[in-house]
Write a protein that holds these residues in place. Structure first.
Motif, PDB file in Angstrom:
ATOM      1  N   SER A 167       0.734  -0.980  -0.202  1.00 36.76           N
ATOM      2  CA  SER A 167       0.061  -0.358   0.002  1.00 36.76           C
ATOM      3  C   SER A 167       0.852   1.195  -0.023  1.00 36.76           C
ATOM      4  O   SER A 167       2.134   0.994   0.202  1.00 36.76           O
ATOM      5  CB  SER A 167      -1.089   0.307   1.267  1.00 36.76           C
ATOM      6  OG  SER A 167      -1.194  -1.157   1.403  1.00 36.76           O
ATOM      7  N   GLY A 215     -12.083  -0.128  -5.869  1.00 38.39           N
ATOM      8  CA  GLY A 215     -11.633  -1.240  -4.987  1.00 38.39           C
ATOM      9  C   GLY A 215      -9.951  -0.930  -4.192  1.00 38.39           C
ATOM     10  O   GLY A 215     -10.279  -1.969  -3.337  1.00 38.39           O
ATOM     11  N   ARG A 216      -9.096  -0.689  -4.721  1.00 38.39           N
ATOM     12  CA  ARG A 216      -8.226  -0.351  -4.438  1.00 38.39           C
ATOM     13  C   ARG A 216      -7.685   1.167  -3.610  1.00 38.39           C
ATOM     14  O   ARG A 216      -6.647   1.124  -2.991  1.00 38.39           O
ATOM     15  CB  ARG A 216      -6.614  -0.371  -5.574  1.00 38.39           C
ATOM     16  CG  ARG A 216      -7.474  -1.960  -5.772  1.00 38.39           C
ATOM     17  CD  ARG A 216      -6.298  -2.667  -6.526  1.00 38.39           C
ATOM     18  NE  ARG A 216      -5.835  -1.207  -7.761  1.00 38.39           N
ATOM     19  CZ  ARG A 216      -4.461  -0.497  -8.165  1.00 38.39           C
ATOM     20  NH1 ARG A 216      -3.505  -1.758  -7.774  1.00 38.39           N
ATOM     21  NH2 ARG A 216      -4.617  -0.172  -9.632  1.00 38.39           N
ATOM     22  N   VAL A 217      -8.645   1.762  -3.458  1.00 38.45           N
ATOM     23  CA  VAL A 217      -8.021   3.237  -3.412  1.00 38.45           C
ATOM     24  C   VAL A 217      -9.078   3.997  -2.084  1.00 38.45           C
ATOM     25  O   VAL A 217     -10.546   3.300  -3.247  1.00 38.45           O
ATOM     26  CB  VAL A 217      -7.877   4.499  -4.999  1.00 38.45           C
ATOM     27  CG1 VAL A 217      -8.938   4.509  -5.689  1.00 38.45           C
ATOM     28  CG2 VAL A 217      -7.553   5.688  -3.950  1.00 38.45           C
ATOM     29  N   THR A 218      -8.768   4.468  -1.249  1.00 39.95           N
ATOM     30  CA  THR A 218      -9.752   5.134  -0.537  1.00 39.95           C
ATOM     31  C   THR A 218      -8.881   7.049   0.108  1.00 39.95           C
ATOM     32  O   THR A 218      -7.220   6.980   0.146  1.00 39.95           O
ATOM     33  CB  THR A 218      -9.499   5.191   0.769  1.00 39.95           C
ATOM     34  OG1 THR A 218      -9.145   4.235   1.149  1.00 39.95           O
ATOM     35  CG2 THR A 218     -10.599   2.975   0.506  1.00 39.95           C
ATOM     36  N   ASN A 270      -3.662   0.385  -2.225  1.00 38.69           N
ATOM     37  CA  ASN A 270      -3.941  -1.012  -1.685  1.00 38.69           C
ATOM     38  C   ASN A 270      -3.643  -1.113  -3.207  1.00 38.69           C
ATOM     39  O   ASN A 270      -3.656  -1.349  -4.182  1.00 38.69           O
ATOM     40  CB  ASN A 270      -5.083  -1.580  -1.364  1.00 38.69           C
ATOM     41  CG  ASN A 270      -5.539  -1.002   0.002  1.00 38.69           C
ATOM     42  OD1 ASN A 270      -3.777  -0.587   0.515  1.00 38.69           O
ATOM     43  ND2 ASN A 270      -5.791  -1.141   0.535  1.00 38.69           N
TER      44      ASN A 270
HETATM   45  C1  LIG Z   1      -6.031  -0.786   1.807  1.00 37.66           C
HETATM   46  O1  LIG Z   1      -5.788  -1.235   3.145  1.00 37.66           O
HETATM   47  C2  LIG Z   1      -5.998  -0.527   4.410  1.00 37.66           C
HETATM   48  C3  LIG Z   1      -5.132  -1.765   5.249  1.00 37.66           C
HETATM   49  O2  LIG Z   1      -4.844  -2.473   5.130  1.00 37.66           O
HETATM   50  C4  LIG Z   1      -7.427  -1.041   4.551  1.00 37.66           C
HETATM   51  O3  LIG Z   1      -7.491  -0.859   5.897  1.00 37.66           O
HETATM   52  C5  LIG Z   1      -8.428  -0.249   3.423  1.00 37.66           C
HETATM   53  O4  LIG Z   1      -9.590  -0.104   3.553  1.00 37.66           O
HETATM   54  C6  LIG Z   1      -7.444  -0.776   1.775  1.00 37.66           C
HETATM   55  N1  LIG Z   1      -8.957   0.134   1.462  1.00 37.66           N
HETATM   56  C7  LIG Z   1      -9.408  -0.546   0.345  1.00 37.66           C
HETATM   57  C8  LIG Z   1      -9.665   0.595  -1.104  1.00 37.66           C
HETATM   58  O5  LIG Z   1      -9.827  -1.647   0.042  1.00 37.66           O
END
Ligand SMILES: *[C@@H]1O[C@H](CO)[C@@H](O)[C@H](O)[C@H]1NC(C)=O
Ligand SMILES: *[C@@H]1O[C@H](CO)[C@@H](O)[C@H](O)[C@H]1NC(C)=O
Length: 288
Positions: free
Chosen positions: A49, A100-103, A117
């Protein structure tokens, strides 16, 4: 098309020539959104990440805040993608590779940084964070972050001709499929025999040519591929074929041995005959 008034606004102004316009311009600039990226270039190991930083300051209320993250991928810079955005209080994930990989790392109203992530090689590129907060700032404010996804080298593949002739040459080949940054390829001769560094280069495929082959050139050679994340290696063995001692050489040797044996045998028989003859003569002399 811009109207004359707008054209005036964009031109650098001086207090003496256009005091009113200048005052307006200065007020707009002072009230602009200010974006700060404190780490403009980031590296991450593939799969991990990573935080892409982007913080902003604004004086206006946050109810019309807009944040847009886009990327110009290194592999396809002509096709920028939207990564994620914050529009009218809503986080909007884009229907792309990033889904689904970015926040957002925290509340977008406080900080525009994002977390990505499961980083992939294709994520390498220039990320742009755009913060718009009307009425603050006439133009959107932008921050840029360069991301490089690093990959350890994969196990290389070694090959060569199995045999070489004395005085001739042989090519040793080594290729590696993955590795960011580009791996360094090193060829060396390893024991038994003296250890010897042969060549080194930065590439995904490296060949080295051994010339002037001698019996000492035969043996085990190792190719090692290295970058800052690790190293892998493979080995290749090759033998020199001494000229004249191939299959033909062995036949020649057997022929020579047989011939010499036959000659010796003939000489022995001849000697025996002569001896018998001599003895016969002597007996004749005795009984005479
Ligand atoms: C990315 O990884 C973090 C830590 O594992 C997690 O808290 C977060 O929800 C993840 N974000 C996404 C978008 O999957
Ligand atoms: C090949 O080896 C011989 C004997 O060791 C040497 O004299 C000659 O210079 C070498 N040639 C090359 C091209 O290395």
């Amino acid at each position: 098309m811009m109207g004359p008034a707008q054209r005036h606004l964009r031109r650098p102004c001086t207090m003496t020539s256009e005091p009113l316009l200048c005052l307006l311009y200065c007020t707009l600039t002072a009230g602009a959104v200010k974006v700060v990226v404190n780490t403009p270039s980031i590296q991450v190991t593939r799969g991990r990440s990573v935080l892409l930083p982007c913080s902003f300051r604004t004086t206006a209320a946050l109810n019309r805040l807009n944040i847009i993250w886009t990327v110009s991928p290194l592999l396809q810079p002509q096709q920028p993608l939207q990564v994620i955005s914050y529009e009218q209080g809503q986080i909007v994930e884009s229907l792309s590779d990033y889904l689904g990989r970015v926040t957002f790392a925290s509340q977008p109203t406080q900080d525009a940084s994002i977390v990505l992530n499961y980083s992939r090689v294709s994520d390498t590129g220039t990320y742009q964070c755009t913060v718009i907060n009307p009425p603050d700032g006439a133009t959107p404010n932008i921050g840029l972050v360069g991301l490089t996804v690093l990959v350890p080298p994969s196990v290389p593949n070694c090959s060569s001709d199995v045999h070489g002739h004395e005085g001739g040459s042989v090519q040793l080949r080594c290729s590696v499929k993955e590795g960011v940054p580009t791996p360094r390829i090193t060829w060396e001769k390893i024991p038994p025999g003296p250890h010897q560094l042969i060549s080194t280069q930065e590439d995904y495929g490296g060949s080295t040519t051994l010339t002037n082959l001698t019996a000492e050139t035969s043996g085990l050679y190792r190719c090692t591929v290295t970058n800052q994340l690790g190293s892998q290696s493979c080995t290749v063995e090759f033998h020199i074929r001494i000229d004249g001692w191939g299959a033909m050489g062995i036949i020649t040797a057997i022929t020579i041995t047989l011939t010499m044996g036959l000659v010796l045998l003939a000489l022995f028989i001849l000697g025996l005959c002569l001896h018998q003859q001599g003895r016969g003569k002597w007996m004749e002399d005795v009984y005479r």
